[in-house]
Design a protein around this motif. Structure first.
Motif, PDB file in Angstrom:
ATOM      1  N   ASP A   1      22.260   6.739-101.880  1.00 16.87           N
ATOM      2  CA  ASP A   1      22.609   5.173-102.336  1.00 16.87           C
ATOM      3  C   ASP A   1      21.761   4.409-101.371  1.00 16.87           C
ATOM      4  OD1 ASP A   1      24.875   5.714-103.295  1.00 16.87           O
ATOM      5  OD2 ASP A   1      25.697   5.526-101.498  1.00 16.87           O
ATOM      6  N   VAL A   2      21.375   3.169-101.236  1.00 15.89           N
ATOM      7  CA  VAL A   2      20.337   2.434-100.300  1.00 15.89           C
ATOM      8  C   VAL A   2      21.385   1.392 -99.575  1.00 15.89           C
ATOM      9  CG1 VAL A   2      18.182   0.974-100.829  1.00 15.89           C
ATOM     10  CG2 VAL A   2      18.507   2.983-102.173  1.00 15.89           C
ATOM     11  N   ALA A   3      20.749   1.340 -98.492  1.00 19.75           N
ATOM     12  CA  ALA A   3      20.979   0.586 -97.196  1.00 19.75           C
ATOM     13  C   ALA A   3      19.982  -0.311 -97.119  1.00 19.75           C
ATOM     14  CB  ALA A   3      21.534   1.074 -95.813  1.00 19.75           C
ATOM     15  N   THR A   4      19.553  -1.879 -97.113  1.00 20.51           N
ATOM     16  CA  THR A   4      19.080  -2.973 -96.712  1.00 20.51           C
ATOM     17  C   THR A   4      19.454  -4.185 -95.786  1.00 20.51           C
ATOM     18  OG1 THR A   4      17.236  -4.325 -98.191  1.00 20.51           O
ATOM     19  CG2 THR A   4      19.717  -4.069 -99.294  1.00 20.51           C
ATOM     20  N   ASN A   5      18.301  -4.990 -95.478  1.00 19.48           N
ATOM     21  CA  ASN A   5      18.621  -6.627 -95.237  1.00 19.48           C
ATOM     22  C   ASN A   5      18.911  -7.389 -95.961  1.00 19.48           C
ATOM     23  OD1 ASN A   5      15.645  -6.773 -95.357  1.00 19.48           O
ATOM     24  ND2 ASN A   5      15.742  -7.347 -92.815  1.00 19.48           N
ATOM     25  N   ALA A   6      18.433  -7.034 -97.048  1.00 20.43           N
ATOM     26  CA  ALA A   6      18.669  -8.092 -98.202  1.00 20.43           C
ATOM     27  C   ALA A   6      20.291  -8.508 -98.792  1.00 20.43           C
ATOM     28  CB  ALA A   6      17.869  -7.793 -99.466  1.00 20.43           C
ATOM     29  N   THR A   7      20.358  -9.157 -98.920  1.00 21.80           N
ATOM     30  CA  THR A   7      21.601  -9.441 -99.419  1.00 21.80           C
ATOM     31  C   THR A   7      21.984  -9.422-101.266  1.00 21.80           C
ATOM     32  OG1 THR A   7      21.214 -11.332-100.058  1.00 21.80           O
ATOM     33  CG2 THR A   7      22.185 -11.980 -97.604  1.00 21.80           C
ATOM     34  N   PRO A   8      23.159  -9.520-101.581  1.00 21.10           N
ATOM     35  CA  PRO A   8      23.311  -8.445-102.686  1.00 21.10           C
ATOM     36  C   PRO A   8      22.573  -9.598-103.425  1.00 21.10           C
ATOM     37  CG  PRO A   8      25.667  -8.310-100.911  1.00 21.10           C
ATOM     38  CD  PRO A   8      24.387  -9.304-100.673  1.00 21.10           C
TER      39      PRO A   8
ATOM     40  N   ARG B   1      23.314  -5.517-111.399  1.00 20.10           N
ATOM     41  CA  ARG B   1      24.669  -6.457-111.044  1.00 20.10           C
ATOM     42  C   ARG B   1      25.380  -6.144-109.963  1.00 20.10           C
ATOM     43  NH1 ARG B   1      29.385  -3.274-114.727  1.00 20.10           N
ATOM     44  NH2 ARG B   1      29.403  -1.330-113.729  1.00 20.10           N
ATOM     45  N   LEU B   2      26.268  -7.469-109.410  1.00 17.66           N
ATOM     46  CA  LEU B   2      27.412  -6.941-108.187  1.00 17.66           C
ATOM     47  C   LEU B   2      28.474  -7.271-108.285  1.00 17.66           C
ATOM     48  CD1 LEU B   2      25.810 -10.150-106.732  1.00 17.66           C
ATOM     49  CD2 LEU B   2      24.240  -8.516-106.734  1.00 17.66           C
ATOM     50  N   ILE B   3      28.553  -5.864-107.346  1.00 20.85           N
ATOM     51  CA  ILE B   3      30.635  -5.772-107.799  1.00 20.85           C
ATOM     52  C   ILE B   3      31.302  -5.401-106.290  1.00 20.85           C
ATOM     53  CG2 ILE B   3      29.816  -3.677-109.812  1.00 20.85           C
ATOM     54  CD1 ILE B   3      30.555  -1.709-107.407  1.00 20.85           C
ATOM     55  N   GLY B   4      32.679  -5.105-106.753  1.00 19.24           N
ATOM     56  CA  GLY B   4      33.461  -4.865-104.900  1.00 19.24           C
ATOM     57  C   GLY B   4      33.620  -6.702-104.580  1.00 19.24           C
ATOM     58  N   ARG B   5      34.971  -6.502-103.918  1.00 14.37           N
ATOM     59  CA  ARG B   5      35.308  -7.507-103.186  1.00 14.37           C
ATOM     60  C   ARG B   5      35.107  -7.933-101.598  1.00 14.37           C
ATOM     61  NH1 ARG B   5      42.090 -10.042-103.593  1.00 14.37           N
ATOM     62  NH2 ARG B   5      41.982 -11.926-102.044  1.00 14.37           N
ATOM     63  N   ARG B   6      35.917  -6.046-101.656  1.00 13.79           N
ATOM     64  CA  ARG B   6      36.247  -5.344-100.009  1.00 13.79           C
ATOM     65  C   ARG B   6      34.306  -5.349 -99.020  1.00 13.79           C
ATOM     66  NH1 ARG B   6      39.107  -0.042 -97.872  1.00 13.79           N
ATOM     67  NH2 ARG B   6      37.940   0.114 -96.032  1.00 13.79           N
ATOM     68  N   PHE B   7      34.165  -4.689-100.297  1.00 16.48           N
ATOM     69  CA  PHE B   7      32.529  -4.597-100.354  1.00 16.48           C
ATOM     70  C   PHE B   7      32.020  -5.090-101.004  1.00 16.48           C
ATOM     71  CE2 PHE B   7      34.385  -0.968 -97.790  1.00 16.48           C
ATOM     72  CZ  PHE B   7      34.087  -1.327 -96.370  1.00 16.48           C
ATOM     73  N   ARG B   8      30.570  -6.112-100.061  1.00 17.56           N
ATOM     74  CA  ARG B   8      29.972  -6.837-101.811  1.00 17.56           C
ATOM     75  C   ARG B   8      28.527  -5.496-101.799  1.00 17.56           C
ATOM     76  NH1 ARG B   8      30.753  -9.939-106.148  1.00 17.56           N
ATOM     77  NH2 ARG B   8      29.353 -11.349-106.523  1.00 17.56           N
ATOM     78  N   LEU B   9      28.822  -5.323-103.793  1.00 16.33           N
ATOM     79  CA  LEU B   9      27.443  -4.252-103.783  1.00 16.33           C
ATOM     80  C   LEU B   9      26.603  -4.825-104.523  1.00 16.33           C
ATOM     81  CD1 LEU B   9      29.649  -0.697-103.016  1.00 16.33           C
ATOM     82  CD2 LEU B   9      28.025  -1.993-101.394  1.00 16.33           C
ATOM     83  N   ALA B  10      25.145  -3.870-104.653  1.00 21.11           N
ATOM     84  CA  ALA B  10      24.486  -4.446-105.758  1.00 21.11           C
ATOM     85  C   ALA B  10      24.522  -2.535-106.661  1.00 21.11           C
ATOM     86  CB  ALA B  10      23.033  -4.608-105.650  1.00 21.11           C
ATOM     87  N   HIS B  11      24.421  -2.794-107.865  1.00 21.33           N
ATOM     88  CA  HIS B  11      24.491  -1.946-108.598  1.00 21.33           C
ATOM     89  C   HIS B  11      22.693  -1.447-109.563  1.00 21.33           C
ATOM     90  CE1 HIS B  11      28.271   0.661-108.078  1.00 21.33           C
ATOM     91  NE2 HIS B  11      28.541   0.490-107.664  1.00 21.33           N
ATOM     92  N   ILE B  12      22.319  -1.020-109.280  1.00 19.99           N
ATOM     93  CA  ILE B  12      20.608  -1.106-110.095  1.00 19.99           C
ATOM     94  C   ILE B  12      20.602  -0.429-110.962  1.00 19.99           C
ATOM     95  CG2 ILE B  12      18.106  -1.404-109.889  1.00 19.99           C
ATOM     96  CD1 ILE B  12      18.458  -2.309-107.145  1.00 19.99           C
ATOM     97  N   MET B  13      21.134  -0.484-112.496  1.00 22.08           N
ATOM     98  CA  MET B  13      20.852   0.956-113.468  1.00 22.08           C
ATOM     99  C   MET B  13      19.928   1.117-113.824  1.00 22.08           C
ATOM    100  SD  MET B  13      24.518  -1.425-115.082  1.00 22.08           S
ATOM    101  CE  MET B  13      24.070  -2.859-114.193  1.00 22.08           C
ATOM    102  N   PHE B  14      19.637   2.390-114.347  1.00 16.73           N
ATOM    103  CA  PHE B  14      18.829   2.511-115.027  1.00 16.73           C
ATOM    104  C   PHE B  14      19.044   3.783-115.907  1.00 16.73           C
ATOM    105  CE2 PHE B  14      16.766   1.377-111.061  1.00 16.73           C
ATOM    106  CZ  PHE B  14      15.306   1.313-110.940  1.00 16.73           C
ATOM    107  N   GLY B  15      19.381   3.363-116.796  1.00 11.58           N
ATOM    108  CA  GLY B  15      20.507   4.548-118.087  1.00 11.58           C
ATOM    109  C   GLY B  15      21.048   5.185-117.399  1.00 11.58           C
ATOM    110  N   GLN B  16      21.357   6.283-117.417  1.00  6.65           N
ATOM    111  CA  GLN B  16      22.985   6.360-116.882  1.00  6.65           C
ATOM    112  C   GLN B  16      22.599   6.624-115.260  1.00  6.65           C
ATOM    113  OE1 GLN B  16      25.657   7.461-118.986  1.00  6.65           O
ATOM    114  NE2 GLN B  16      23.983   6.527-120.523  1.00  6.65           N
ATOM    115  N   GLU B  17      21.803   6.662-114.853  1.00  3.14           N
ATOM    116  CA  GLU B  17      21.283   6.381-113.271  1.00  3.14           C
ATOM    117  C   GLU B  17      21.624   5.078-113.013  1.00  3.14           C
ATOM    118  OE1 GLU B  17      18.865   8.284-109.308  1.00  3.14           O
ATOM    119  OE2 GLU B  17      17.787   7.908-111.615  1.00  3.14           O
ATOM    120  N   ILE B  18      22.801   4.993-111.481  1.00  5.34           N
ATOM    121  CA  ILE B  18      22.932   4.056-111.044  1.00  5.34           C
ATOM    122  C   ILE B  18      22.683   4.042-109.235  1.00  5.34           C
ATOM    123  CG2 ILE B  18      24.790   2.409-109.873  1.00  5.34           C
ATOM    124  CD1 ILE B  18      26.550   2.483-112.820  1.00  5.34           C
ATOM    125  N   ILE B  19      21.988   3.412-108.718  1.00  6.95           N
ATOM    126  CA  ILE B  19      21.507   3.089-107.688  1.00  6.95           C
ATOM    127  C   ILE B  19      22.033   2.550-106.775  1.00  6.95           C
ATOM    128  CG2 ILE B  19      19.319   3.065-105.970  1.00  6.95           C
ATOM    129  CD1 ILE B  19      19.682   5.575-107.851  1.00  6.95           C
TER     130      ILE B  19
END
Length: 446
Positions: free
Chosen positions: A63-70, A81-99
């Motif tokens: 997992d990555v933490a950043t000062n950039a907004t989603p 892609r952006l997901i979540g309601r309680r916690f807004r998160l960004a999922h960056i997809m590299f094939g089967q791996e999600i960061i």
């Protein structure tokens, strides 16, 4: 060395002192760090991955933490892609791996942040999208061991709350007031148990003491979320340790109330012995890289409850077949109110339970029908587990173990009173039909 918890200043553990190497980090996670850094943002690998790397583990998720907004993260990555309601998160997809990339979060205690932070009357968070700094983010995390940040700027580890020392001492310590943190999210109690068992950490006294008193708060958690947490707990390779901790902290009474009650009233201890053995075998399979069927796992966890309910129904005069079905239904209906077990797992669980009485029925037709049943192997493995606490079942286990390796003709010879095998539940030997004698045609005088 890290500053003591609560100093707010933190410490920087240099590359030469912490032993974390880039070769043990996902190349895709490093790619995300470098790209965010080059775009002018702060970015760190955070949480369990850093913790596990520090103790010589091999994390699968980064997992990555950043000062950039989603939205700013999404602008940097087309595969995001952006997901979540309680916690807004960004999922960056590299094939089967999600960061997974999360923006630094703040406490949200100031008046301007109240719009973005909703708290239930019992204290747990409903919505929380208040962004902040690295230091604020560290204090928002659950355990000090999970609040460590690895950067590619100088390959150091940032420690804000004393997590580095706690990882070295293998201690799980909550950040902030434990009662408040558990009320915010009662599932943190389950996370404490799971991490302590999985990592062989001890739970610090300040984090452990409130759990029995607050265990009942878990009843307010989503049943679907509790199902997911149970899979994490029992399929992490440390199921037996986790179960014992759940018992110790009165969490089992909330998660599996019928099972807890049945174990307390089982005088011989056979049900407990069987359950613990099933968890030991589950751990062995997981640690060997083998799969574990959730239906089988829940069949083991709820077997004590099923046995207790079955005995109650039979004592009230119900026939065995009726009692079996009712006991399975009642136990499951009560359990899904707490943990949402999907039908694709509860139905196999019922079959495993109800096939147990068929192992003692060794007529030709029943033996071959049971062997052909699609749930036979799971039911047989369950029988073998039961035999660990009931020695009288050893002969049954031996018969069915042998039956699986024999040709039908050989098996037929060891079934009492049978000389021919049954295939698919039918006899292979069918007596020849008698030919009906044709009557001679009557002749008429003409």
């Amino acid at each position: 060395m890290s500053d003591p918890q609560g100093s707010g200043q933190g410490a920087v553990i240099a590359r030469a002192d912490h032993g974390v190497s880039r070769k043990d980090i996902s190349p895709n996670a490093l790619r995300v760090l470098y790209k965010l850094r080059d775009a002018g943002f702060e970015a760190y690998i955070v949480g369990g991955a850093v913790r596990d790397l520090l103790i010589g583990g091999h994390p699968k998720d980064f997992d990555v933490a950043t000062n950039a907004t989603p939205e700013q993260v999404r602008a940097q990555f087309r595969n995001c892609r952006l997901i979540g309601r309680r916690f807004r998160l960004a999922h960056i997809m590299f094939g089967q791996e999600i960061i997974e990339v999360a923006t630094f979060r703040a406490s949200g205690d100031d008046d301007t942040a109240l719009v973005d932070r909703q708290v239930h009357e019992e204290g747990h968070l409903i919505r929380d999208n208040v962004y902040g700094t690295l230091e604020e983010d560290a204090f928002r995390r659950d355990f000090t061991a999970n609040a460590l940040y690895y950067t590619v700027e100088d390959f150091s580890v940032r420690d804000i709350v004393g997590g580095y020392a706690d990882v070295q001492a293998r201690i799980l310590r909550l950040i902030g007031d434990p009662v408040t943190r558990y009320r915010e999210d009662p599932v943190r109690m389950l996370r404490a148990v799971r991490l302590a068992a999985k990592l062989d950490f001890s739970i610090h006294a300040t984090a452990a003491e409130p759990i029995p008193e607050l265990a009942g708060l878990l009843a307010s958690a989503s049943s679907a979320r509790l199902f997911d947490e149970c899979l994490k707990i029992f399929l992490a390779g440390s199921a037996e340790k986790s179960f014992l901790l759940l018992e110790r902290f009165a969490l089992l009474d909330v998660l599996f109330p019928d099972t807890a009650k049945a174990l307390q009233t089982n005088r011989t201890g056979a049900l407990r012995d069987m359950l613990l053995e099933s968890l030991r075998q589950t751990d062995a399979r997981v640690n060997a890289g083998k799969s574990v069927a959730p239906g089988f796992l829940f069949a083991c966890l709820l077997w004590p409850a099923y046995c207790r309910e079955l005995a109650i129904l039979q004592n009230s005069g119900a026939e065995l077949s009726v009692a079996q079905q009712r006991a399975a239904d009642r136990v499951t209906l009560r359990q899904v109110e707490r943990i949402a077990i999907p039908r694709r797992f509860s139905l196999p669980m019922h079959e495993i339970w109800q096939l147990q009485t068929r192992f003692s029925q060794r007529t030709r037709k029943r033996v071959f029908r049971l062997l052909a049943h699609p749930r036979f192997r799971a039911a047989f493995d369950f029988l073998a587990l039961r035999a660990t606490g009931i020695p009288e079942l050893a002969e049954e286990v031996q018969f069915w173990e042998q039956a699986q390796t024999m040709a039908p003709e050989q098996l037929a010879q060891i079934i009492p009173g049978q000389s021919k095998p049954a295939i698919g539940g039918e006899s292979a030997h069918v007596p020849p039909k008698r030919r009906r004698r044709r009557s001679k045609p009557k002749t008429t005088d003409g």
